[in-house]
Design a protein around this motif. Structure first.
Motif, PDB file in Angstrom:
ATOM      1  N   ILE A 424     -14.813 -14.840  57.566  1.00  0.00           N
ATOM      2  CA  ILE A 424     -15.322 -15.230  58.858  1.00  0.00           C
ATOM      3  C   ILE A 424     -16.904 -14.864  58.760  1.00  0.00           C
ATOM      4  O   ILE A 424     -17.172 -13.734  58.337  1.00  0.00           O
ATOM      5  CB  ILE A 424     -14.711 -14.687  60.117  1.00  0.00           C
ATOM      6  N   ASP A 428     -20.492 -16.201  63.075  1.00  0.00           N
ATOM      7  CA  ASP A 428     -19.596 -16.732  64.051  1.00  0.00           C
ATOM      8  C   ASP A 428     -18.925 -15.914  64.873  1.00  0.00           C
ATOM      9  O   ASP A 428     -18.150 -15.083  64.511  1.00  0.00           O
ATOM     10  CB  ASP A 428     -18.484 -17.429  63.041  1.00  0.00           C
ATOM     11  N   THR A 432     -13.629 -17.823  63.935  1.00  0.00           N
ATOM     12  CA  THR A 432     -13.020 -18.698  63.248  1.00  0.00           C
ATOM     13  C   THR A 432     -13.172 -18.832  61.711  1.00  0.00           C
ATOM     14  O   THR A 432     -14.340 -18.902  61.244  1.00  0.00           O
ATOM     15  CB  THR A 432     -13.496 -20.041  63.499  1.00  0.00           C
ATOM     16  N   PRO A 433     -12.133 -18.458  61.014  1.00  0.00           N
ATOM     17  CA  PRO A 433     -11.963 -18.174  59.462  1.00  0.00           C
ATOM     18  C   PRO A 433     -12.792 -19.547  58.792  1.00  0.00           C
ATOM     19  O   PRO A 433     -12.274 -20.757  59.049  1.00  0.00           O
ATOM     20  CB  PRO A 433     -10.844 -18.141  59.036  1.00  0.00           C
TER      21      PRO A 433
END
Length: 472
Positions: A424, A428, A432-433
């Protein structure tokens, strides 16, 4: 004089006396309750060495009277202390395993009475499930200037009795053994042995045979050397011989490998837009390292030496992506070479080697997870965090590695289980990967997790080593 005691794990108090021989051991020797302890100036000095010789046990911390000894907070397998000087007295000695969650647990606890002018070796032996200490005691007076004193302990639980040869003859077929029938963790009347200072070649054969399973090559041993030699399981990548020898000289403990021990080399193709590649040594393709496609791991064992290496396109070896002269591979080492970057075009590529010295030793109490950031696209967007979650939900609390840049890598020690892994971006805040995968790991296993530019198929997972755990 030498005395040896084998202690059970978490044993009760045990006293070792300077003149108490285990051949007529009627029980622990203890001071009467009304006997006062000796004054410090009357106590004399004892000399103590501690060695980690349990092949699948984790790093340990060594404590004396409840306090961890400075410099012995994280002792790895095949590592030992020099001779520590202590006032002669009774001490609580503890060996504490360092666990994956950051806590520690005692695996050996014993109370030992160290007598004046004696030298003690405390050696943690056997596999982690049955770890036990062996204590060797001998006179602290070492050999003369023209002599060498050698003490030997058989520390491989899977190997039967052995004979040890100290001759430099080319063959041992007509030679007599210096030590015969030495069994795991057992003492021998012939030990320690004192021999003239000279050149020696240590060879080990199964007892009653002339089949050499370990050969040190010729060793020039200086007069006055007082050596403690422990044969332990060889966990090196190439494993040419079943054992390594740990050699304690009073200052440190070093690893002596078989003279023919090789090096393990792993090549990993991590460039998503490059074709299959060959590895060349001195411009010749290396057998076993040709036609390596993207995301494949390849391993071979090579003689320990320096190599002029190239990574070239399999379809045309004149197209060289990596030129690496003078790469040194040491005996007993495992080295991973990742090809990372982008091909872009033949004339404008960013492919380079990422070289990692590996530790593939299996540890019974947890899994090892090597994480490698090999995604140049993610690297161009900034630092990333590596997350591990039991349920697939990521948050600030699931972060296990922070601020990893392109080509960054680290090894995580994790308990057995199933984990969702995510890469990640630090920027972010939705967690959200950019790339993710699910991995199931077992205690004793060693794994690699690699982030490449193949975002659609997630992280690259590789089982580097798996030890089948026996029932406890």
């Amino acid at each position: 004089m030498k005395t040896k005691f084998t202690l059970a794990v978490l044993s009760a108090a045990l006293m070792v006396s300077a003149c108490h021989d285990d051949d007529n051991n009627d029980g622990p020797v203890q001071l009467p309750a009304d006997t006062p302890p000796p004054a410090a100036e009357e106590a004399g000095m004892s000399y103590v060495r501690v060695t980690h010789a349990s092949a699948d046990a984790p790093l340990v911390a060594i404590a004396v009277n409840g306090a961890v000894v400075e410099g012995l907070e994280m002792v790895d397998y095949q590592v030992g202390t020099g001779l520590l000087e202590l006032e002669s007295a009774a001490y609580d000695i503890a060996v504490n395993a360092l666990l994956a969650d950051g806590t520690s647990a005692p695996v050996i606890e014993a109370n030992l009475d160290f007598a004046p002018d004696m030298q003690y070796d405390i050696i943690a032996l056997n596999y982690a499930a049955n770890i036990e200490p062996v204590v060797l005691a001998r006179d602290a007076m070492g050999p003369g200037d023209g002599e060498i004193r050698l003490d030997v302990l058989h520390g491989h639980p899977d190997v039967g009795a052995v004979d040890i040869y100290l001759t430099t003859a080319e063959s041992i077929d007509a030679e007599g053994a210096a030590i015969e029938g030495l069994e795991f963790k057992m003492d021998a009347d012939a030990l320690p042995v004192t021999v003239p200072a000279d050149t020696y070649r240590i060879r080990i054969a199964p007892s009653g045979t002339k089949t050499v399973v370990f050969d040190s090559g010729n060793l020039d041993l200086a007069g006055g050397s007082d050596l403690m030699i422990t044969a332990v399981p060889n966990t090196d990548g190439a494993m040419t011989a079943p054992v390594n020898l740990l050699v304690g000289d009073g200052t440190s403990v070093g690893v002596l490998r078989d003279a023919n021990e090789q090096a393990r080399v792993r090549v990993v193709h991590a460039v998503d837009d490059a074709p299959a590649v060959d590895v060349l040594a001195s411009d010749t393709p290396v057998e076993g390292l040709t036609m390596i496609p993207f995301k494949e791991f390849r391993s071979i064992d090579l003689p320990a030496a320096s190599y002029d290496l190239k990574v070239a396109a399999s379809m045309d070896n004149s197209i060289v992506a990596i030129d690496a002269p003078g790469v040194e591979f040491g005996a007993g080492t495992t080295t991973s070479i990742y090809a990372v970057g982008k091909l872009n075009s033949i004339t404008d590529n960013t492919i380079e080697p990422l070289v990692i010295a590996e530790d593939l030793r299996s540890v019974a109490l947890y899994a090892k997870l090597r994480v490698v950031h090999a995604s140049p696209t993610a690297g161009s967007l900034g630092l990333v965090d590596i997350h591990a979650s039991a349920d697939g939900n990521f948050s600030a609390d699931t972060k296990v590695l922070e601020g990893v840049d392109f080509k960054g890598n680290a090894t995580l020690n994790v308990p057995a289980g199933t984990y969702y892994l995510g890469v990640i971006l630090q920027s972010d805040d939705t967690f959200t990967p950019a790339v993710s995968a699910m991995a199931t790991v077992e205690n004793g296993g060693v794994y690699s997790v690699v982030a490449t530019d193949d975002f659609d198929n997630g992280l690259l997972l590789n089982v580097d080593y798996m030890k089948m755990m026996e029932e406890m």
